[in-house]
Write a protein that holds these residues in place. Structure first.
Motif, PDB file in Angstrom:
ATOM      1  N   ASP A  16       0.815  -1.215   0.000  1.00 22.56           N
ATOM      2  CA  ASP A  16       0.000   0.000   0.000  1.00 22.56           C
ATOM      3  C   ASP A  16       0.844   1.258   0.000  1.00 22.56           C
ATOM      4  O   ASP A  16       0.379   2.322  -0.423  1.00 22.56           O
ATOM      5  CB  ASP A  16      -0.912   0.018   1.242  1.00 22.56           C
ATOM      6  CG  ASP A  16      -1.803  -1.200   1.312  1.00 22.56           C
ATOM      7  OD1 ASP A  16      -2.591  -1.398   0.377  1.00 22.56           O
ATOM      8  OD2 ASP A  16      -1.696  -1.960   2.297  1.00 22.56           O
ATOM      9  N   LYS A  88      -2.169   3.545  -3.113  1.00 19.92           N
ATOM     10  CA  LYS A  88      -3.551   3.183  -3.419  1.00 19.92           C
ATOM     11  C   LYS A  88      -4.413   3.463  -2.200  1.00 19.92           C
ATOM     12  O   LYS A  88      -3.910   3.615  -1.084  1.00 19.92           O
ATOM     13  CB  LYS A  88      -3.646   1.711  -3.831  1.00 19.92           C
ATOM     14  CG  LYS A  88      -3.238   0.718  -2.754  1.00 19.92           C
ATOM     15  CD  LYS A  88      -3.300  -0.701  -3.308  1.00 19.92           C
ATOM     16  CE  LYS A  88      -2.878  -1.717  -2.254  1.00 19.92           C
ATOM     17  NZ  LYS A  88      -2.867  -3.088  -2.766  1.00 19.92           N
ATOM     18  N   ASP A  89      -5.705   3.529  -2.437  1.00 21.05           N
ATOM     19  CA  ASP A  89      -6.636   3.810  -1.346  1.00 21.05           C
ATOM     20  C   ASP A  89      -6.669   2.656  -0.352  1.00 21.05           C
ATOM     21  O   ASP A  89      -6.623   1.485  -0.742  1.00 21.05           O
ATOM     22  CB  ASP A  89      -8.043   4.051  -1.899  1.00 21.05           C
ATOM     23  CG  ASP A  89      -8.130   5.325  -2.733  1.00 21.05           C
ATOM     24  OD1 ASP A  89      -7.276   6.205  -2.514  1.00 21.05           O
ATOM     25  OD2 ASP A  89      -9.023   5.422  -3.590  1.00 21.05           O
ATOM     26  N   VAL A  90      -6.740   2.992   0.914  1.00 23.97           N
ATOM     27  CA  VAL A  90      -6.825   1.995   1.980  1.00 23.97           C
ATOM     28  C   VAL A  90      -8.028   2.332   2.850  1.00 23.97           C
ATOM     29  O   VAL A  90      -8.188   3.480   3.274  1.00 23.97           O
ATOM     30  CB  VAL A  90      -5.545   1.988   2.842  1.00 23.97           C
ATOM     31  CG1 VAL A  90      -5.666   0.949   3.956  1.00 23.97           C
ATOM     32  CG2 VAL A  90      -4.319   1.705   1.977  1.00 23.97           C
ATOM     33  N   LYS A  91      -8.862   1.347   3.093  1.00 22.15           N
ATOM     34  CA  LYS A  91     -10.042   1.569   3.914  1.00 22.15           C
ATOM     35  C   LYS A  91      -9.642   1.742   5.380  1.00 22.15           C
ATOM     36  O   LYS A  91      -8.664   1.144   5.838  1.00 22.15           O
ATOM     37  CB  LYS A  91     -11.015   0.400   3.773  1.00 22.15           C
ATOM     38  CG  LYS A  91     -11.606   0.242   2.376  1.00 22.15           C
ATOM     39  CD  LYS A  91     -12.559  -0.940   2.322  1.00 22.15           C
ATOM     40  CE  LYS A  91     -13.148  -1.109   0.927  1.00 22.15           C
ATOM     41  NZ  LYS A  91     -14.062  -2.284   0.860  1.00 22.15           N
ATOM     42  N   ALA A  92     -10.426   2.526   6.087  1.00 25.64           N
ATOM     43  CA  ALA A  92     -10.177   2.730   7.506  1.00 25.64           C
ATOM     44  C   ALA A  92     -10.245   1.408   8.244  1.00 25.64           C
ATOM     45  O   ALA A  92     -11.163   0.605   8.035  1.00 25.64           O
ATOM     46  CB  ALA A  92     -11.206   3.712   8.076  1.00 25.64           C
ATOM     47  N   ASP A  94      -8.100  -1.082   7.859  1.00 26.46           N
ATOM     48  CA  ASP A  94      -7.311  -2.101   7.172  1.00 26.46           C
ATOM     49  C   ASP A  94      -5.832  -1.932   7.501  1.00 26.46           C
ATOM     50  O   ASP A  94      -5.357  -0.814   7.754  1.00 26.46           O
ATOM     51  CB  ASP A  94      -7.491  -2.010   5.659  1.00 26.46           C
ATOM     52  CG  ASP A  94      -8.864  -2.493   5.214  1.00 26.46           C
ATOM     53  OD1 ASP A  94      -9.587  -3.051   6.073  1.00 26.46           O
ATOM     54  OD2 ASP A  94      -9.202  -2.308   4.036  1.00 26.46           O
TER      55      ASP A  94
END
Length: 315
Positions: A16, A88-92, A94
């Motif tokens: 990430d 890249k986007d990372v969800k809260a 994760d």
């Protein structure tokens, strides 16, 4: 350890963040003058990923005392800063992963003490000694040594590490081209070998592609892909099957099913060393299964081709 750089666990091919170093050219001229007047200079903190995927840090802190204003620091001595880039986007909630580089499980275990399941960069090594063991079971030692010598005369070699020469089997079960070439030369008929030997002795630039070109009556020397197809004969495929069995014996009497059952009952928190070692064993043995599948499918294809030819002749 570089501060904050060890916050992230490794994940092969799915990181990430990237961690890199950037020279701090944004500092103002006034700041640079103040640093010079203070008589302190810090050289580059070179923080990057080396060829093995490991974070390395080279800090060189020097105190120069009273600095001559007519001799400013060289550009390469400007300080650098550590930069973490979210790619890249990372969800809260994760976990955020870094990467130590693209390497197989054996390298990960040796360098960092862990392994990964379904690692696409995983490989299995087959030592050249195992190839000689297979060859000596069919031919004389003199035959084996002469064929290896010819292979080297044609400027081929395996991978070398710590005085050990070996061939890699990829995650998909495909053998290294140099292994296929060696097996092909090992299995050449005496007549074909003598032709190759004579040609290699008299023509400095002669190579195996030229022999294959003559054999197949091709207009031009074949491409590497075509060369591989021509050398993956039925005999070579059967040799790969036998080499897979020889390599498999190195794991001892337990089957891969035994290893999988042991892995399923092993907990990393209780026995980290055993857990990651079992992952390595299971992953490598699955690659050997893929190697067998690769060779078996080609042997079956040769059988179907022969069957078609015989039926065609009878008609």
């Amino acid at each position: 350890m570089v501060p904050l750089a060890d916050l992230f666990n490794h994940k092969t091919g799915a990181e990430d963040v990237h961690i890199t170093s950037v020279s701090s050219h944004h500092e103002s001229d006034d700041d640079s003058d103040d640093d010079s007047n203070n008589g302190n200079d810090y050289s580059d903190a070179d923080i990057s990923e080396d060829g093995n995927g490991q974070l390395s840090q080279d800090l060189d802190k020097n105190s120069h005392g009273d600095m001559d204003m007519e001799c400013p620091p060289a550009p390469e001595e400007e300080p650098t800063v550590l930069e973490m880039i979210l790619i890249k986007d990372v969800k809260a909630g994760d976990e955020v992963y870094n990467t130590y580089g693209n390497m197989g499980n054996a390298a990960l275990l040796h360098r960092y003490g862990f392994t990964e399941e379904n690692n696409p960069y995983d490989i299995v090594n087959i030592d050249i000694e195992l190839v000689l063991e297979w060859s000596n079971s069919l031919f004389s030692n003199r035959h084996s040594r002469a064929r290896v010598g010819m292979w080297r005369r044609l400027n081929y070699s395996g991978c070398v590490s710590q005085d050990s020469e070996y061939f890699e089997i990829s995650y998909d079960g495909e053998p290294q081209l140099e292994l296929i070439i060696l097996l092909y030369i090992m299995l050449l008929s005496d007549d074909a070998y003598h032709i190759l030997d004579l040609a290699a002795s008299t023509e400095q630039d002669y190579n195996l592609d030229m022999l294959l070109s003559e054999k197949e009556k091709l207009q031009e020397a074949p491409t590497p892909e075509l060369s591989k197809d021509l050398m993956v004969t039925e005999g070579v495929c059967k040799a790969l099957l036998e080499l897979a069995d020889i390599r498999e014996r190195l794991y001892g009497p337990n089957s891969i099913r035994d290893d999988i059952e042991t892995l399923n009952t092993c907990r990393c928190s209780e026995d980290r060393k055993l857990y990651y070692t079992l992952i390595l064993r299971v992953c490598e043995r699955r690659i050997l299964e893929k190697l067998r599948r690769y060779a078996s499918l080609k042997v079956e294809a040769f059988g179907r081709k022969k069957g078609f030819t015989r039926r065609d002749i009878r008609v």
